[in-house]
Each structure stands twice: as structure tokens, then as C-alpha cells.
Write a protein that holds these residues in place. Sequence first.
Motif, PDB file in Angstrom:
ATOM      1  N   CYS A  60       0.831  -1.214   0.000  1.00  0.00           N
ATOM      2  CA  CYS A  60       0.000   0.000   0.000  1.00  0.00           C
ATOM      3  C   CYS A  60       0.858   1.254   0.000  1.00  0.00           C
ATOM      4  N   VAL A  61       1.965   1.211   0.732  1.00  0.00           N
ATOM      5  CA  VAL A  61       2.864   2.363   0.826  1.00  0.00           C
ATOM      6  C   VAL A  61       3.726   2.495  -0.428  1.00  0.00           C
ATOM      7  N   PHE A  62       4.132   1.352  -0.985  1.00  0.00           N
ATOM      8  CA  PHE A  62       5.010   1.347  -2.163  1.00  0.00           C
ATOM      9  C   PHE A  62       4.361   0.526  -3.295  1.00  0.00           C
ATOM     10  N   PRO A  63       3.257   1.007  -3.840  1.00  0.00           N
ATOM     11  CA  PRO A  63       2.488   0.215  -4.818  1.00  0.00           C
ATOM     12  C   PRO A  63       3.229  -0.075  -6.116  1.00  0.00           C
ATOM     13  N   ASN A  64       4.226   0.734  -6.439  1.00  0.00           N
ATOM     14  CA  ASN A  64       4.945   0.567  -7.711  1.00  0.00           C
ATOM     15  C   ASN A  64       6.293  -0.124  -7.556  1.00  0.00           C
ATOM     16  N   ASP A  65       6.638  -0.530  -6.337  1.00  0.00           N
ATOM     17  CA  ASP A  65       7.938  -1.150  -6.077  1.00  0.00           C
ATOM     18  C   ASP A  65       7.815  -2.663  -5.967  1.00  0.00           C
ATOM     19  N   SER A  66       8.923  -3.334  -6.253  1.00  0.00           N
ATOM     20  CA  SER A  66       9.006  -4.781  -6.080  1.00  0.00           C
ATOM     21  C   SER A  66       9.834  -5.093  -4.848  1.00  0.00           C
ATOM     22  N   LEU A  67       9.383  -6.084  -4.091  1.00  0.00           N
ATOM     23  CA  LEU A  67      10.103  -6.458  -2.877  1.00  0.00           C
ATOM     24  C   LEU A  67      11.180  -7.509  -3.148  1.00  0.00           C
ATOM     25  N   ILE A  68      11.189  -8.069  -4.345  1.00  0.00           N
ATOM     26  CA  ILE A  68      12.126  -9.148  -4.656  1.00  0.00           C
ATOM     27  C   ILE A  68      13.572  -8.692  -4.496  1.00  0.00           C
ATOM     28  N   GLU A  69      13.897  -7.502  -5.020  1.00  0.00           N
ATOM     29  CA  GLU A  69      15.283  -7.015  -4.953  1.00  0.00           C
ATOM     30  C   GLU A  69      15.741  -6.853  -3.509  1.00  0.00           C
ATOM     31  N   LYS A  70      14.875  -6.326  -2.658  1.00  0.00           N
ATOM     32  CA  LYS A  70      15.225  -6.173  -1.249  1.00  0.00           C
ATOM     33  C   LYS A  70      15.435  -7.536  -0.597  1.00  0.00           C
ATOM     34  N   ALA A  71      14.573  -8.482  -0.939  1.00  0.00           N
ATOM     35  CA  ALA A  71      14.666  -9.815  -0.341  1.00  0.00           C
ATOM     36  C   ALA A  71      15.963 -10.515  -0.727  1.00  0.00           C
ATOM     37  N   GLN A  72      16.437 -10.256  -1.936  1.00  0.00           N
ATOM     38  CA  GLN A  72      17.663 -10.897  -2.398  1.00  0.00           C
ATOM     39  C   GLN A  72      18.905 -10.380  -1.688  1.00  0.00           C
ATOM     40  N   LYS A  73      18.783  -9.235  -0.992  1.00  0.00           N
ATOM     41  CA  LYS A  73      19.927  -8.628  -0.318  1.00  0.00           C
ATOM     42  C   LYS A  73      20.046  -9.035   1.145  1.00  0.00           C
ATOM     43  N   VAL A  74      19.080  -9.813   1.653  1.00  0.00           N
ATOM     44  CA  VAL A  74      19.137 -10.293   3.034  1.00  0.00           C
ATOM     45  C   VAL A  74      19.044 -11.813   3.033  1.00  0.00           C
ATOM     46  N   SER A  75      19.518 -12.407   4.118  1.00  0.00           N
ATOM     47  CA  SER A  75      19.504 -13.869   4.183  1.00  0.00           C
ATOM     48  C   SER A  75      18.510 -14.414   5.198  1.00  0.00           C
ATOM     49  N   LEU A  76      18.077 -13.559   6.128  1.00  0.00           N
ATOM     50  CA  LEU A  76      17.168 -14.008   7.176  1.00  0.00           C
ATOM     51  C   LEU A  76      15.803 -13.352   7.022  1.00  0.00           C
TER      52      LEU A  76
END
Length: 289
Positions: free
Chosen positions: A251-267
Motif C-alpha cells: 500500500c505504501v510502495f504500490p509501484n515497487d518490487s520487494l524481490i530485490e530487497k529480499a535478495q539482499k538479506v539472508s534471514l
Amino acid sequence: MANNSKNKDLMSYNFRFFWVVALRSEAHPLIKMLNLKFYSNHSMLPIYINRENGHALVISGIGSIKSAVAAMYLRSTFEAEQFAAWINIGIAGHPEGPVGNLFQAIKVINEDNKKSFFPGLRFPKVATGAELRTVSLPESQFTHSALYDMEAAGFCEIVPNFSCNELTFVLKIVSDTSKELHSAITKKMIAEIFEKNAVKINNLLDGISKFVNQEKRRLETPPEINEIISLMHFTETNRIRFEKIYKKWCCVFPNDSLIEKAQKVSLAKDLIKKMELDIAAAAESWDLK
């Protein structure tokens, strides 16, 4: 064993409409209209289904408790999805009538304990809205200007727990009035008044189907969630936390993808923390004046 296999096969198919009907004479016109087939001799209650159009119907017997029990049984038999619509349809008394009129009950009162229910999204262009009173014995006095039946209150009390109140519908066709006595009701007459309202019932189903589709889409797990969960280990607690905060993050970031952020963390817990920080940082810049 054969019945168990059949049951599992049916569970893989999403039934979209669940009908709870008190009498076989009320069910018969629907069985014909919806092309339903008898389900199984092993069922506790008579059940009829059509996998192709997504309808399942149970005959409950007369009474509020029986209606609730039948709804629970139908739900457990097919593991009903949360997006499905639940419909109680049948005959009812009314002081004025006329006989054969179809009403949508928009307020249901249990005359025994005075509990009130307000089921369903309304379709005033198709069916007139009316108050309905559920009684434990056949009504002949009609002291209120309302519909009278013997099932709807039990149905309305239990069914919103399976889906939602907006997808809980009570439809009644007038079968007797203060002038036309209850004793005049026959199987033939019930069949005739259902047939008279076949077009209206189908129009209501068209409208209800649109809301079922909307609810199904709303409840579906976004593909991105499954993709992210596959990238790292989630405990059950973290998975629930992630799915809840994911909706807020989108809702806050409707045009963004979370995949890139997820790929930068391991936990998983680190990803959740980062999402919470993102939302908090964005909130600081919101102009709420």
C-alpha cells in the motif's frame, strides 16, 4: 476408501456457491435449474453438486438448528473456501404476499432469542428487501409485516464464520399469507413459484458471482509472496508476520518490487525488520494536515 478418494478429488475443486435448503420440494427446482447431481449415499444429509458450475446444495430439514448443522456439514465435506457465497433459499409466510413474490431478507430476527442478523450485499433491482422472522413453529397470525420462516436465523448465525457476512444471502419466496393458508402448500405449488422466479434467481447469481470473484482475488496469495518465501527460511510465526506486513508495504510502495530487497538479506526476520523501517520512514513524510 473409494469414497475418501472421491472426497479428496472434490476438495481440489473450488465450489463457489453453497446452498442450504430445508425441504426436498424446495431443492428439486434448484437441482433441475443448476443441473445438480446426487453426491453420495455415504453422506449424513442429502447433498447435490455440479463441479462444472461450482454449486453444492444440502437439504437440511426444517428448523433453525438443522439449518446451521447442515451448513457446517456442507462446509466440512468440501472444505469450503472463504470466498464462496452461501445461500439459504426457501418458502416463507407473509401477511400480504402476494404468493410467489421473491424477497431478499436484509434483516433476520430469531424470535426465540431476539438476535438480529443483517445478511448479504443487497440487490434491490432484482429482489425487494424485507425483514424476516425465524420461528420455531409454523406461523399463522403474522403479527408483523415481515416474512416468516423456520431456518434462516440458524443459517445466518453460523455461515458468516465460513465466508463473510457480505456473501451470506437469504432468499425467500412467499408461499402463504393471511388469506392463503399454509395448508394449501403442495409440492406442485412450490415447484411453480420457484419456476416463476427462475430468471430472478439467475440474475441474483450473476450479481453474486461478481462479488465472489472479487473476494477470491482479494484473498489470493500474491505470486511475489511465494517467490520471496522460497528464497529463505520462514518460521510459521515469521511467515504470518511477513504476509501481514506485506500488504501494508504494498500500500505504501504500490509501484515497487520487494524481490530485490529480499535478495539482499539472508534471514526472514531481517527482511521483515527492513520492511517495517521502510514503512516508518515513509510515514514521516506524509502530510496529514
